[in-house]
Design a protein around this motif. Structure first.
Motif, PDB file in Angstrom:
ATOM      1  N   GLY A 250       0.829  -1.201   0.000  1.00 14.28           N
ATOM      2  CA  GLY A 250       0.000   0.000   0.000  1.00 14.28           C
ATOM      3  C   GLY A 250       0.861   1.247   0.000  1.00 14.28           C
ATOM      4  N   HIS A 251       0.425   2.262  -0.765  1.00 15.83           N
ATOM      5  CA  HIS A 251       1.154   3.529  -0.874  1.00 15.83           C
ATOM      6  C   HIS A 251       0.160   4.693  -0.834  1.00 15.83           C
ATOM      7  CE1 HIS A 251       4.812   1.417  -2.259  1.00 15.83           C
ATOM      8  NE2 HIS A 251       3.968   0.625  -2.900  1.00 15.83           N
ATOM      9  N   THR A 252       0.609   5.834  -0.331  1.00 16.61           N
ATOM     10  CA  THR A 252      -0.215   7.041  -0.322  1.00 16.61           C
ATOM     11  C   THR A 252       0.535   8.174  -1.008  1.00 16.61           C
ATOM     12  OG1 THR A 252       0.656   7.896   1.773  1.00 16.61           O
ATOM     13  CG2 THR A 252      -1.256   6.414   1.906  1.00 16.61           C
ATOM     14  N   ASP A 253      -0.146   9.313  -1.132  1.00 13.51           N
ATOM     15  CA  ASP A 253       0.526  10.531  -1.577  1.00 13.51           C
ATOM     16  C   ASP A 253       1.157  11.199  -0.348  1.00 13.51           C
ATOM     17  OD1 ASP A 253      -1.522  11.901  -0.196  1.00 13.51           O
ATOM     18  OD2 ASP A 253      -2.681  12.207  -2.022  1.00 13.51           O
ATOM     19  N   SER A 254       1.692  12.398  -0.516  1.00 19.70           N
ATOM     20  CA  SER A 254       2.382  13.056   0.591  1.00 19.70           C
ATOM     21  C   SER A 254       1.500  14.024   1.369  1.00 19.70           C
ATOM     22  CB  SER A 254       3.631  13.782   0.080  1.00 19.70           C
ATOM     23  OG  SER A 254       3.257  14.820  -0.810  1.00 19.70           O
ATOM     24  N   VAL A 255       0.206  14.046   1.084  1.00 23.57           N
ATOM     25  CA  VAL A 255      -0.704  14.927   1.818  1.00 23.57           C
ATOM     26  C   VAL A 255      -0.983  14.299   3.182  1.00 23.57           C
ATOM     27  CG1 VAL A 255      -3.011  15.957   1.843  1.00 23.57           C
ATOM     28  CG2 VAL A 255      -1.743  15.787  -0.305  1.00 23.57           C
ATOM     29  N   GLY A 256      -0.925  15.096   4.232  1.00 29.20           N
ATOM     30  CA  GLY A 256      -1.160  14.580   5.581  1.00 29.20           C
ATOM     31  C   GLY A 256       0.147  14.218   6.256  1.00 29.20           C
ATOM     32  N   ASP A 257       0.023  13.780   7.504  1.00 31.81           N
ATOM     33  CA  ASP A 257       1.259  13.466   8.230  1.00 31.81           C
ATOM     34  C   ASP A 257       1.699  12.031   7.976  1.00 31.81           C
ATOM     35  OD1 ASP A 257       0.149  11.659  10.202  1.00 31.81           O
ATOM     36  OD2 ASP A 257      -0.538  13.381  11.364  1.00 31.81           O
ATOM     37  N   ASP A 258       2.977  11.800   8.225  1.00 28.12           N
ATOM     38  CA  ASP A 258       3.598  10.507   7.918  1.00 28.12           C
ATOM     39  C   ASP A 258       2.895   9.338   8.608  1.00 28.12           C
ATOM     40  OD1 ASP A 258       5.429  11.967   6.457  1.00 28.12           O
ATOM     41  OD2 ASP A 258       7.072  11.744   7.895  1.00 28.12           O
ATOM     42  N   ALA A 259       2.586   9.502   9.896  1.00 32.34           N
ATOM     43  CA  ALA A 259       1.985   8.401  10.660  1.00 32.34           C
ATOM     44  C   ALA A 259       0.608   8.037  10.099  1.00 32.34           C
ATOM     45  CB  ALA A 259       1.872   8.778  12.134  1.00 32.34           C
ATOM     46  N   HIS A 260      -0.193   9.038   9.774  1.00 33.20           N
ATOM     47  CA  HIS A 260      -1.528   8.777   9.214  1.00 33.20           C
ATOM     48  C   HIS A 260      -1.400   8.055   7.874  1.00 33.20           C
ATOM     49  CE1 HIS A 260      -5.745   9.265   8.247  1.00 33.20           C
ATOM     50  NE2 HIS A 260      -5.368   9.698   7.060  1.00 33.20           N
ATOM     51  N   ASN A 261      -0.491   8.524   7.013  1.00 34.44           N
ATOM     52  CA  ASN A 261      -0.317   7.919   5.695  1.00 34.44           C
ATOM     53  C   ASN A 261       0.192   6.484   5.796  1.00 34.44           C
ATOM     54  OD1 ASN A 261      -1.282  10.129   4.300  1.00 34.44           O
ATOM     55  ND2 ASN A 261       0.740  11.015   3.987  1.00 34.44           N
ATOM     56  N   LEU A 262       1.081   6.230   6.738  1.00 40.82           N
ATOM     57  CA  LEU A 262       1.582   4.873   6.935  1.00 40.82           C
ATOM     58  C   LEU A 262       0.449   3.939   7.357  1.00 40.82           C
ATOM     59  CD1 LEU A 262       4.092   3.103   6.849  1.00 40.82           C
ATOM     60  CD2 LEU A 262       4.486   3.688   9.252  1.00 40.82           C
ATOM     61  N   ASP A 263      -0.375   4.409   8.315  1.00 42.06           N
ATOM     62  CA  ASP A 263      -1.513   3.612   8.776  1.00 42.06           C
ATOM     63  C   ASP A 263      -2.520   3.378   7.646  1.00 42.06           C
ATOM     64  OD1 ASP A 263      -3.315   2.435  10.908  1.00 42.06           O
ATOM     65  OD2 ASP A 263      -4.544   4.154  10.271  1.00 42.06           O
ATOM     66  N   LEU A 264      -2.851   4.432   6.889  1.00 41.28           N
ATOM     67  CA  LEU A 264      -3.818   4.312   5.798  1.00 41.28           C
ATOM     68  C   LEU A 264      -3.319   3.334   4.735  1.00 41.28           C
ATOM     69  CD1 LEU A 264      -6.433   5.202   4.386  1.00 41.28           C
ATOM     70  CD2 LEU A 264      -5.132   7.114   3.394  1.00 41.28           C
TER      71      LEU A 264
ATOM     72  N   GLU B  49      -1.401   9.320  -8.872  1.00 37.92           N
ATOM     73  CA  GLU B  49      -0.585   8.174  -9.286  1.00 37.92           C
ATOM     74  C   GLU B  49       0.103   7.521  -8.085  1.00 37.92           C
ATOM     75  OE1 GLU B  49       2.897   7.142 -12.541  1.00 37.92           O
ATOM     76  OE2 GLU B  49       1.921   9.096 -12.616  1.00 37.92           O
ATOM     77  N   ASN B  50       0.420   8.313  -7.080  1.00 37.07           N
ATOM     78  CA  ASN B  50       1.096   7.794  -5.885  1.00 37.07           C
ATOM     79  C   ASN B  50       0.152   7.028  -4.963  1.00 37.07           C
ATOM     80  OD1 ASN B  50       3.666   8.704  -6.574  1.00 37.07           O
ATOM     81  ND2 ASN B  50       3.245  10.737  -5.771  1.00 37.07           N
ATOM     82  N   ARG B  51      -1.134   7.322  -5.013  1.00 36.79           N
ATOM     83  CA  ARG B  51      -2.126   6.599  -4.187  1.00 36.79           C
ATOM     84  C   ARG B  51      -2.449   5.291  -4.893  1.00 36.79           C
ATOM     85  NH1 ARG B  51      -4.218  12.065  -4.063  1.00 36.79           N
ATOM     86  NH2 ARG B  51      -5.614  11.539  -5.764  1.00 36.79           N
ATOM     87  N   ARG B  52      -1.877   4.197  -4.385  1.00 31.25           N
ATOM     88  CA  ARG B  52      -2.010   2.926  -5.098  1.00 31.25           C
ATOM     89  C   ARG B  52      -1.763   1.757  -4.163  1.00 31.25           C
ATOM     90  NH1 ARG B  52       3.004   4.854  -5.156  1.00 31.25           N
ATOM     91  NH2 ARG B  52       4.796   3.456  -5.389  1.00 31.25           N
ATOM     92  N   VAL B  53      -2.198   0.589  -4.611  1.00 32.31           N
ATOM     93  CA  VAL B  53      -1.848  -0.677  -3.967  1.00 32.31           C
ATOM     94  C   VAL B  53      -1.243  -1.534  -5.068  1.00 32.31           C
ATOM     95  CG1 VAL B  53      -2.668  -2.741  -2.771  1.00 32.31           C
ATOM     96  CG2 VAL B  53      -3.678  -0.508  -2.236  1.00 32.31           C
ATOM     97  N   GLU B  54      -0.048  -2.053  -4.814  1.00 31.16           N
ATOM     98  CA  GLU B  54       0.629  -2.884  -5.803  1.00 31.16           C
ATOM     99  C   GLU B  54       0.594  -4.343  -5.386  1.00 31.16           C
ATOM    100  OE1 GLU B  54       3.961   0.335  -7.352  1.00 31.16           O
ATOM    101  OE2 GLU B  54       4.566  -1.193  -5.900  1.00 31.16           O
TER     102      GLU B  54
END
Length: 183
Positions: free
Chosen positions: A113-127, A173-178
């Motif tokens: 799982g990958h996110t974009d850079s919007v928001g804080d690191d911890a939230h994006n890692l969890d999402l 493009e960065n918001r994806r699941v590979e």
């Protein structure tokens, strides 16, 4: 009681449903009692229903690429998930099942799982982890023989730099699941 306009509408509906012959002449009074109209049959109703399909739509759920010996199926998060969500719909689960149908039996499938850079690191890692887990659950439901390696990377592995006047397309493009596997 209905007006002449309603009679015209009912007449057109009756023609479409086949309850009124096309050659019939209508001498409707200014007012009309709708209760005298015959009920359409189930077959007439079924024949009058139009079906909508999104087949051929511009948006796709995935892209498939080969990186060395590895096949990478990239699932577009914007289509799979609600904003900030991690639930896979039944339709998306069925699409995922179709995408992993040809993965070799018993293979190890990485779900990243990958996110974009919007928001804080911890939230994006969890999402990113929750989204990878949701896709992994959909894979397991259709292919219990696969060995899954599920990881979330948040914004640590951006596919495209999110720079410039309009970073929106890069973020999408960065918001994806590979899904990654050998073979």
């Amino acid at each position: 009681m209905r007006t002449a306009r309603a009679v015209l509408g009912l007449t057109v509906a009756a023609l479409l449903l086949g309850t009124l012959p096309a050659s019939a002449t209508i001498d409707a009074p200014a007012e009309f009692d709708i209760t005298t109209m015959p009920e359409p049959t189930a077959e007439q109703i079924a024949e009058s229903v139009s079906h909508f399909t999104t087949e051929g739509s511009v948006q796709t759920i995935d892209t498939v690429e080969t990186e060395g010996e590895e096949t990478v199926i990239t699932l577009t998060s914007d289509i799979l998930f609600e904003v900030d969500g991690a639930e896979v719909s039944p339709a998306a689960a069925a699409a995922i099942a179709g995408l992993v149908a040809n993965v070799p039996d018993g293979a190890t499938l990485s779900v990243h799982g990958h996110t974009d850079s919007v928001g804080d690191d911890a939230h994006n890692l969890d999402l990113s982890l929750r989204r990878a887990q949701a896709v992994g659950a959909a894979v397991s439901a259709s292919r219990p023989d696969l060995v899954l390696d599920v990881q979330g990377f948040g914004e640590t592995q951006l596919k495209t730099p999110e720079e410039g006047d309009d970073p929106g397309p890069a973020r999408a493009e960065n918001r994806r699941v590979e899904l990654r596997f050998k073979g």
